[in-house]
Each structure stands twice: as C-alpha cells, then as structure tokens.
Design a protein around this motif. Structure first.
Motif, PDB file in Angstrom:
ATOM      1  N   GLN A 102       0.861  -1.183   0.000  1.00  0.00           N
ATOM      2  CA  GLN A 102       0.000   0.000   0.000  1.00  0.00           C
ATOM      3  C   GLN A 102       0.892   1.225   0.000  1.00  0.00           C
ATOM      4  N   CYS A 103       1.131   1.738  -1.211  1.00  0.00           N
ATOM      5  CA  CYS A 103       2.087   2.848  -1.316  1.00  0.00           C
ATOM      6  C   CYS A 103       1.577   4.084  -0.575  1.00  0.00           C
ATOM      7  N   SER A 104       0.264   4.375  -0.702  1.00  0.00           N
ATOM      8  CA  SER A 104      -0.234   5.591  -0.059  1.00  0.00           C
ATOM      9  C   SER A 104      -0.096   5.498   1.454  1.00  0.00           C
ATOM     10  N   ARG A 105      -0.274   4.273   2.000  1.00  0.00           N
ATOM     11  CA  ARG A 105      -0.137   4.127   3.435  1.00  0.00           C
ATOM     12  C   ARG A 105       1.318   4.339   3.859  1.00  0.00           C
ATOM     13  N   MET A 106       2.239   3.934   2.995  1.00  0.00           N
ATOM     14  CA  MET A 106       3.647   4.146   3.343  1.00  0.00           C
ATOM     15  C   MET A 106       3.955   5.629   3.422  1.00  0.00           C
ATOM     16  N   LEU A 107       3.335   6.419   2.520  1.00  0.00           N
ATOM     17  CA  LEU A 107       3.631   7.849   2.542  1.00  0.00           C
ATOM     18  C   LEU A 107       3.081   8.512   3.797  1.00  0.00           C
ATOM     19  N   ARG A 108       2.123   7.846   4.464  1.00  0.00           N
ATOM     20  CA  ARG A 108       1.591   8.438   5.689  1.00  0.00           C
ATOM     21  C   ARG A 108       2.632   8.452   6.778  1.00  0.00           C
ATOM     22  N   MET A 109       3.669   7.633   6.630  1.00  0.00           N
ATOM     23  CA  MET A 109       4.690   7.612   7.685  1.00  0.00           C
ATOM     24  C   MET A 109       5.299   8.985   7.884  1.00  0.00           C
ATOM     25  N   LEU A 110       5.261   9.802   6.816  1.00  0.00           N
ATOM     26  CA  LEU A 110       5.767  11.171   6.941  1.00  0.00           C
ATOM     27  C   LEU A 110       4.976  11.958   7.956  1.00  0.00           C
ATOM     28  N   ARG A 111       3.709  11.559   8.106  1.00  0.00           N
ATOM     29  CA  ARG A 111       2.813  12.409   8.861  1.00  0.00           C
ATOM     30  C   ARG A 111       2.728  12.002  10.320  1.00  0.00           C
ATOM     31  N   TYR A 112       3.474  10.959  10.702  1.00  0.00           N
ATOM     32  CA  TYR A 112       3.384  10.503  12.091  1.00  0.00           C
ATOM     33  C   TYR A 112       3.593  11.626  13.104  1.00  0.00           C
ATOM     34  N   PRO A 113       4.623  12.505  12.913  1.00  0.00           N
ATOM     35  CA  PRO A 113       4.792  13.561  13.931  1.00  0.00           C
ATOM     36  C   PRO A 113       3.556  14.430  14.080  1.00  0.00           C
ATOM     37  N   ARG A 114       2.873  14.680  12.954  1.00  0.00           N
ATOM     38  CA  ARG A 114       1.692  15.539  13.034  1.00  0.00           C
ATOM     39  C   ARG A 114       0.568  14.848  13.793  1.00  0.00           C
ATOM     40  N   TYR A 115       0.407  13.523  13.579  1.00  0.00           N
ATOM     41  CA  TYR A 115      -0.629  12.806  14.312  1.00  0.00           C
ATOM     42  C   TYR A 115      -0.357  12.871  15.802  1.00  0.00           C
ATOM     43  N   ILE A 116       0.900  12.633  16.151  1.00  0.00           N
ATOM     44  CA  ILE A 116       1.250  12.598  17.569  1.00  0.00           C
ATOM     45  C   ILE A 116       1.033  13.967  18.193  1.00  0.00           C
ATOM     46  N   TYR A 117       1.400  15.017  17.449  1.00  0.00           N
ATOM     47  CA  TYR A 117       1.216  16.350  17.984  1.00  0.00           C
ATOM     48  C   TYR A 117      -0.258  16.666  18.190  1.00  0.00           C
ATOM     49  N   THR A 118      -1.110  16.238  17.232  1.00  0.00           N
ATOM     50  CA  THR A 118      -2.550  16.473  17.377  1.00  0.00           C
ATOM     51  C   THR A 118      -3.073  15.794  18.620  1.00  0.00           C
ATOM     52  N   ALA A 119      -2.643  14.522  18.833  1.00  0.00           N
ATOM     53  CA  ALA A 119      -3.102  13.812  20.027  1.00  0.00           C
ATOM     54  C   ALA A 119      -2.657  14.542  21.286  1.00  0.00           C
ATOM     55  N   LYS A 120      -1.471  15.132  21.219  1.00  0.00           N
ATOM     56  CA  LYS A 120      -0.986  15.853  22.394  1.00  0.00           C
ATOM     57  C   LYS A 120      -1.847  17.066  22.676  1.00  0.00           C
ATOM     58  N   THR A 121      -2.217  17.816  21.614  1.00  0.00           N
ATOM     59  CA  THR A 121      -3.021  19.014  21.862  1.00  0.00           C
ATOM     60  C   THR A 121      -4.401  18.659  22.368  1.00  0.00           C
ATOM     61  N   PHE A 167      -7.809  11.312  11.891  1.00  0.00           N
ATOM     62  CA  PHE A 167      -6.825  12.388  12.013  1.00  0.00           C
ATOM     63  C   PHE A 167      -6.883  13.314  10.806  1.00  0.00           C
ATOM     64  N   HIS A 168      -7.030  12.704   9.627  1.00  0.00           N
ATOM     65  CA  HIS A 168      -7.100  13.534   8.416  1.00  0.00           C
ATOM     66  C   HIS A 168      -8.304  14.439   8.454  1.00  0.00           C
ATOM     67  N   GLN A 169      -9.426  13.910   8.961  1.00  0.00           N
ATOM     68  CA  GLN A 169     -10.626  14.726   9.093  1.00  0.00           C
ATOM     69  C   GLN A 169     -10.333  15.924   9.997  1.00  0.00           C
ATOM     70  N   HIS A 170      -9.615  15.631  11.092  1.00  0.00           N
ATOM     71  CA  HIS A 170      -9.287  16.687  12.025  1.00  0.00           C
ATOM     72  C   HIS A 170      -8.411  17.758  11.381  1.00  0.00           C
TER      73      HIS A 170
END
Lengths: 533, 316
Positions: free
Chosen positions: A78-97, A241-244
């Motif tokens: 799943q190539c698109s899912r692999m590209l989501r790995m870039l976004r991990y910091p943003r997900y984690i930051y959202t959860a933190k806020t 997360f994307h919705q958020h």
C-alpha cells in the motif's frame, strides 16, 4: 506509482525499518501483487528473511494479503499508506493538543508498533509516563485507560479486523490465509477491562520487596494477570486524524478571511458533524441554528441574534464555505466541504505561483482562474500589465504547466493564423503536478539530511562515545575534574560543528513536515474531486 | 356650338418648386424617403417631371441615393459636406464615404481597398490628397504599432485605438496603474480596519467595510494624483486588478435608481480581504522555488547532497 513516490517510499522504509524491509517493500510496490516464493526469488533473499520482512510490513498495515484462486496467497503493498509515515509527527502532535501527554504517548506507541492490545498500550504508556514524573509519583493505569477510552470514543483509535469466529460442522483444513472481518459497530467498542496497577520505573528495583530476584518476580506477575483482551488489537485511525486536519485548515481559513467569532462558529459546526458525517462526504449534515447555539463552547457569550447574523454572513460570503439549506429550526446550515477543499487547493496553487514567479504572474494566474478561458489580448487588458511582460509571464507559466492552452480552430485545417488560442487553468491537473513536485522535494530533503548526518558521522560517533563514558563515570561516582577532562576531549570547533549539524537536521525535519502539509491539502482535494466524478 | 373640352391642365409646375418641395420632404424625413412618398405628396406631378427633379438634385449633390430592401431611398445630404467635396472626383468621394462610415474607430488602408475595389496606388494617392486637404487624419493604433487607421479629421479617436486613460502616446503607463492600484487598496484597507475596530454587531461591521466604486472614484479624484480625468469605469478596471491580486473582493447589490453611483439599478461594492492561507509549506523549502528542479537527482551534477540553494538556506 510514480518514480518520485517509489523513491520516497524506499527512503522512508529504510529509515524506519532497515535495508531488508526496504528491498522487499520497494519490490512489492514496483511489481504489484506477488506470492511469497516469487518475492523471494526475485529479490534473491532467503525465504526466512522475506517472511520476517513481510511480517513487519503487515503488522504496520503497509502490506495486505489476499487469497487468490488455487489457494495462492498474494501480497500487495500500500504505497499511499507508506507515505503516511511522513505524517506521524503531526498525528502525535494532534493527540498531544487534544489529550495531553497521555494521549500523545498512546498514539505514539500505536503508530510505532502498528497494532497493539489495549492492555499492552496502557502498561507501556504508564511506564513511560512514570519515568518522566518526579520521584515517588507513579502513573495510574486507570488514568491511561480513561484517555484510551476517550480516544476510542472520538474514533481516533479503532479496532483491527479479527479472524471471524465461525463454527464449522466438520473440521475443514484451515484456509491458507485468514480473512479478517470487523463489524462496524464493534470498531470503537472498548472491551471491559479492569486494568489495575501503576506504572513502573525502569530502575525501580528499590521499591520492590527486597530479596526477590527480578526475573522470578516478573514471571510471577505475568502469570497472575492473564491478558484479558488477547486478540483484540487496536490501531490508529488515520482517516479520523485527516478529518481533524481538514477541519483545522477550514477553521483557520475562515479566521483569516473573517474574524475569530466566525471561525469559532465554524469549528463548532464541524465538531458537531465529526462523528455523523463520513469523511469523504461533500457536505456535512444540515445543522439547525438552535443546535449550533446550544453547542457553542461555554463562556462564549454570543446571543442568539448575533449568532444568526454571523451565520447569515457566513452563508453569504463569496467563500461559500457555509451554505443555507433550509429554514426550519431557525435556519439549517451545512458546511460545503468539497468547496472548502477546492478553495484551499486553489489558494495553495496561487501561493506557489506567487512565490516562484512574482506577484504580477500571480495576478495573471488568478485572472485566468476566475475567467476560465481568455485570449492573450484579453489577459493584457484585464490584468493591466504591458503586453510584452504579460506575454513573457504567460509563456513561463505555460512551460511549467500551471496554465494550459485550448485551441479553437476557425477553419477545418487548423491553420495557426486562423485559430483562437485560449489560456485556461485546470486545477486538478495543476494540483497533481504540484503534488508530484512535493514528493520529489521531500525525497530531496530526506537525502540531504542523511547526507549531512553521514558527513559528520565520525564526529557524531565520537560525541556519543564520550557521552557514554561520562554517563558511566557519573554512575560510578567520578570526580568533577575527571568529568571535565573527558568533556574537553571534544574541542570547541567540534562542538560548534555539532551544534550546526543539529540545527540543520532540525531545519530539514521541520521543512519535511511543512511540505507534508501542502501534500495533505492537495491529496484531500484530489481525493474529494475524484469521488465526485 | 361644340363645347370645347377644356382639359384642365394642372398649372405647369415649376421645376424649382418641385425640387424645393422634395428637399422639404427630405428634411421632414431625415432617414430618407421613397419615391412613393414624393408621389403621395405631389400627386399632380407626372413621373417624368419627378425623375428630372430628382436627377438634378442628385447631380447637384444635395440628395443621396441609397438602396434599401423596399426600393430606392433619397436622403438629404449634409450641406456642409456637400460644399467640401467640390473639386474632388468620384473616387475620392467614395473613399471619403468609406472613412466616414468607419466612425471613430478608423479604418485601415487595406480595408478601404476591399470596400472600394480600387488599386493600392490609387488609394494611396487619394489618401494623401485627402490628408493634405485636412479632411482625414491618420492615427496610430495602440494594438499593432505599425498599423495606421484613418478617420475623419475632427473626430476623437475611440478608446480601443488610443488605449484610453492608461496610454499616453502609445505607451502603457505601468507606474501610473501601480500607483492607482496601491492607493485604492490603501483606501479600502483603512475602511475595513476602521469597520473592524468599531466592534459593533457583525452586520454593521461588514456593511461599513464595503466601499462602492463611486466612493473610491471620488477619493481618487480628490487625491489628485491623476493628470488625466478618470471615469468610474477606469476605477472599476483598477479595482478588478486588485481582485485578481486576491486582495479585494466584490459584491453587487441592487440599488435604487436614484442613489449616487448606481448604474442600471445595481452597485458594485468592494472590500479589502486577507488571504485564506499563509504561504504554503512547499515554498518554504528550497526545492519549491528551485529553477533546476527537473535536473536534480542523486548522483548527478545537481543533487540534494551538493545543492547550493540548500546550503545557503541552511546557513540562514
């Protein structure tokens, strides 16, 4: 998958999982569905290693498997899912806020481990939090579980599909690969666990009863608590997360265009439709003005009348983010998600044109965007730019594929002197072009970061060794002077170099995340448009 | 005694009288009269006498003969012009006619040739002749600088030819446009800021942050930065460029006919706005603005590892 995407995936896989996984992953992306033996043969790696690599990839939801006819199991990347790995910091930051440190660590653990049981997550997070707390305090499991339940209720984490428990009359041979199913209703259902306990520190040997060897104690505890939710695995729900993120982008756009109060109203409306509207719908469900009034955050003293005025203003605004769909209940309002995404994508395109070519080019670009199709002469007239410069700018943008030409022949022989040439902007294709450029840019940034690190490898190794020496000496209680001596082994210019290196790596990292924001907007727009076609 | 049948002969109509009657009729109907109308007016005149009178008027140059779908029309010719063309021959008259018909847009020499079917040399001679008599003039078109259009001497060239207020002597005045652009934007911005700070209820705030095109026009006129007088349409073209800059948005509202600045029952209102996103992430990285992006790949002459732009950017 384009070359740029494959390159980026390979860089990401290498950074996160290593060489072997990268080789297998890239091979799968390039060749599509493949069975196990073919993969092993083509990549010339041993079957054992391929199995392990596939395990890792499947655990992280990067590869899926299907049973094909004749009982062959094929694996697909799943190539698109692999590209989501870039976004991990943003997900984690959202959860933190949203959920503070607890939420942050829960999401981090889930992302880094792919799938985990709830009890495992809770235990690990509690341990980590206890580490950071002051001496003597520990993190209670219940608090962590509460945060976990809240994450599940707001759909940020979801259950993974499980093997369906079907009873068959006669024992048939098990299928080559299990089919996983998940019931919609069960996806966010948290199992009733009573997790009692506290987080443990790593070096908490002093707290326990003395005399018991550590290994025996650990086994004892494990056998006492059989994992109650074995088989129920959780994963992070990236769509939510994307919705958020999308909601955040819309709210900030409204805040920029209008004022703070309007953006708060839009945020309330989006919050109310979080769970009810599927993420790819073009419109949210209609919300009545009374409902919105009741759901406004406490402390926002906006009277009903003023709220109605704001809603009317939002509905009339040329932005068209909010629309009025009826008059019952004081006025029914919807948020036009597709239009909002389109406006954001267009604004991204305009911003890129402005930064790359200048504000006059941006003027021409917006002009052609608004008027759809224009001749060269008309462009010059409307934009009030001298003819020579306007021509130059149009051709430059044409060569970079932001603008395209539409030929309308006057005669059947398409003679150039007797054809109309109209300039036009197709937002979808320009967005795709820009997206491709973003992928390549991020690949460049990652490569540069790796290059910088490699350049200074010797220095980094040295500093790490010295730090290890200092740490061990501190543990054994060395003198101050000895520590000083060791620290001075790193000279001042070397220290400077290390500082610069750290700064550069941080800058490149931050830049990757910024480009990823652009990628998110463009991808959401393209997805939303393709769904409507 | 035989009665002599006396044929009542109509009094011999005086040819001059006929002509003057015809001319009177022509004045009454400036669009032209048909033969039928003359016949109705003067039923006692025979067709032949009518024809003679009309021919005389035509040759004297006082009547114009036109063809319409109902037949032939006779129209009074402008007496001024009738005097001018004395001494010119028919070809010149024809060319003059064509140029006159072109009005204030002017006509190109090749088009004159098509319409009159005269050879090029003749045309050029005639045009030179007419110019020396100060009957026509040549105006350089701003669209194609080599092209010259001809029009009547006393006519004001149309805006499409000279370019209107934005062109002075065929040159586009970019600085003038820029200055006007900035002034209009500043005006709208201050209006929006004052409206925002007034902190009243949102409807009033929004309405007071709008300015109609008439207000902007008055402001610019009072500023006095323009030597040329600007009309409201000119200001609207400037405001449109601000819209294309993304700094201003426009709405149209229905306005009563009498209110100041309304055109055909509606008014255009303009408001200064902020952009909806800050500069996007891609342009903050050097790759977003790189001119040699397509040539860059690992291991090549231009690669991320030895990228000059990245080096400068990292040193910031």
């Amino acid at each position: 998958m384009t070359q740029a995407e494959i390159k980026l995936c390979s860089l990401l896989l290498q950074e996160h999982f290593g060489e072997i996984v990268e080789k297998i992953g890239v091979h799968l992306i390039r060749t599509g569905c493949q069975p196990l033996r073919v993969i092993a043969h083509d990549t010339e790696t041993s079957l054992d290693q391929v199995k392990k690599a596939l395990c890792v990839l499947i655990q992280h939801n990067l590869v899926i498997y299907q049973v094909h006819k004749r009982g062959v199991v094929e694996y697909e990347a799943q190539c698109s899912r692999m590209l989501r790995m870039l976004r991990y910091p943003r997900y984690i930051y959202t959860a933190k806020t949203l959920y503070n440190d607890t939420g942050e660590l829960i999401v981090e653990e889930l992302l880094l481990n792919g799938k985990m049981t709830m009890s495992a997550v809770v235990k690990k997070v509690a341990d980590r939090l206890t580490e950071t707390m002051e001496d003597g305090k520990t993190m209670d499991y219940t608090e962590v579980s509460n945060t976990f339940v809240r994450l599940a209720d707001t759909h940020f984490v979801q259950r993974c599909p499980i093997v369906s428990a079907t009873e068959t009359a006669e024992p048939t041979p098990p299928p080559p690969a299990p089919t996983l199913v998940i019931n919609e209703k069960d996806m966010y259902l948290v199992p009733k666990l009573s997790l009692i306990g506290k987080g443990k520190r790593r070096r908490s040997s002093d707290e326990d009863a003395a005399g018991e060897p550590k290994a025996k104690r650990a086994k004892h505890i494990e056998s006492k608590e059989p994992i109650p939710d074995d088989g129920i695995y959780w994963q992070a729900n990236l769509d939510r997360f994307h919705q958020h993120f999308r909601d955040q982008a819309i709210v900030s756009a409204v805040a920029n265009r209008m004022d703070q109060t309007s953006s708060e109203i839009v945020r309330t409306m989006l919050r109310m439709s979080e769970i009810t509207t599927p993420s790819c719908a073009p419109f949210t469900h209609p919300l009545s003005s009374n409902e919105i009034f009741r759901s406004l955050p406490v402390g926002y003293n906006v009277s009903k009348q003023v709220l109605d005025q704001y809603l009317t203003l939002l509905a009339d605004d040329p932005l068209e983010f909010v629309g009025k769909s009826g008059d019952s209940g004081g006025g029914m309002y919807v948020i036009n998600l597709h239009k909002a995404l389109a406006s954001l994508a267009t604004a991204t395109l305009e911003s890129v044109v402005q930064e790359r070519f200048g504000s006059r080019c941006a003027r021409i670009f917006r002009l052609v965007l608004q008027k759809k199709h224009l001749e060269q002469k008309q462009v010059e007239d409307f934009a009030m730019i001298p003819a020579k410069e306007a021509k130059d700018m149009l051709y430059k943008m044409l060569s970079e594929n932001f603008i395209s030409l539409q030929e309308i022949p006057k005669t059947p022989d398409h003679a150039p002197s007797r054809t109309f040439y109209l300039y036009t902007v197709t937002v979808l294709s320009a967005a795709r072009m820009l997206l491709h450029r973003c992928y390549k840019s991020i690949a460049n940034l990652i490569e540069r970061r790796q290059f910088e690190t490699k350049e200074n490898k010797r220095l980094l190794d040295k500093s790490q060794r010295i730090e290890a020496i200092i740490a061990s000496m501190q543990a054994t209680g060395a003198e101050e002077t000895q520590l000083q001596e060791i620290e001075e082994m790193i000279t001042a210019p070397e220290r400077q170099q290390l500082e610069t290196l750290k700064r550069n790596v941080n800058k490149l990292d931050a830049s990757e995340i910024q480009v990823d924001e652009t990628i998110f907007l463009l991808e959401s727009y393209i997805e939303s448009t393709m769904k409507r076609l | 005694m035989a009665e002599v049948k006396v044929k009542v002969q109509p009094p011999d109509a005086d040819p001059v009288e006929i002509e003057s009657r015809i001319i009177e009729l022509c004045h009454q109907f400036p669009h032209g009269i048909t033969d039928q109308v003359i016949q109705n007016e003067m039923p006692h005149i025979e067709a032949q006498q009518r024809a003679v009178a009309i021919n005389r008027l035509l040759s004297m140059g006082q009547l114009d003969l036109l063809r319409s779908n109902t037949g032939l029309l006779y129209r009074i010719k402008d007496s001024q012009n009738a005097g001018k063309m004395k001494g010119s021959d028919n070809q010149e008259k024809l060319v003059y006619q064509i140029i006159e018909d072109a009005g204030n847009k002017g006509i190109w020499s090749r088009d004159i040739r098509y319409k009159s079917n005269l050879p090029l040399t003749e045309i050029n001679k005639i045009l030179k002749n007419l110019e020396s008599k100060k009957l026509i003039k040549a105006v350089k078109s701003v669209a194609a600088s080599k092209k010259k259009v001809y029009m009547l001497y006393n006519l004001q060239p149309d805006r499409s030819v000279t370019g209107g207020a934005w062109y002075s002597d065929q040159d586009f005045e970019s600085e003038f446009v820029e200055v006007l652009n900035q002034q209009c934007f500043k005006f709208l911005q201050t209006k929006a800021d004052t409206a925002r700070e007034s902190k009243q209820n949102p409807m009033i705030q929004r309405n007071s942050s709008f300015a109609s095109s008439h207000e902007v026009w008055k402001y610019i006129c009072e500023l006095g930065i323009s030597k040329v007088e600007l009309s409201m349409e000119d200001i609207e073209t400037i405001l449109n460029t601000l819209i294309y800059d993304g700094k201003v948005e426009m709405t149209i509202i229905a306005a009563k006919e009498g209110t100041v600045g309304s055109v055909d029952g509606h008014m255009k209102l303009y408001k200064a706005v902020n952009p909806i996103i800050s500069p996007t992430g891609l342009v903050r990285a050097p790759c977003g603005l790189c001119p040699v992006f397509d040539d860059c790949h690992e291991g090549g002459e231009i690669s991320p590892s030895n990228c000059v732009y990245m080096m400068e950017w990292l040193e910031f």
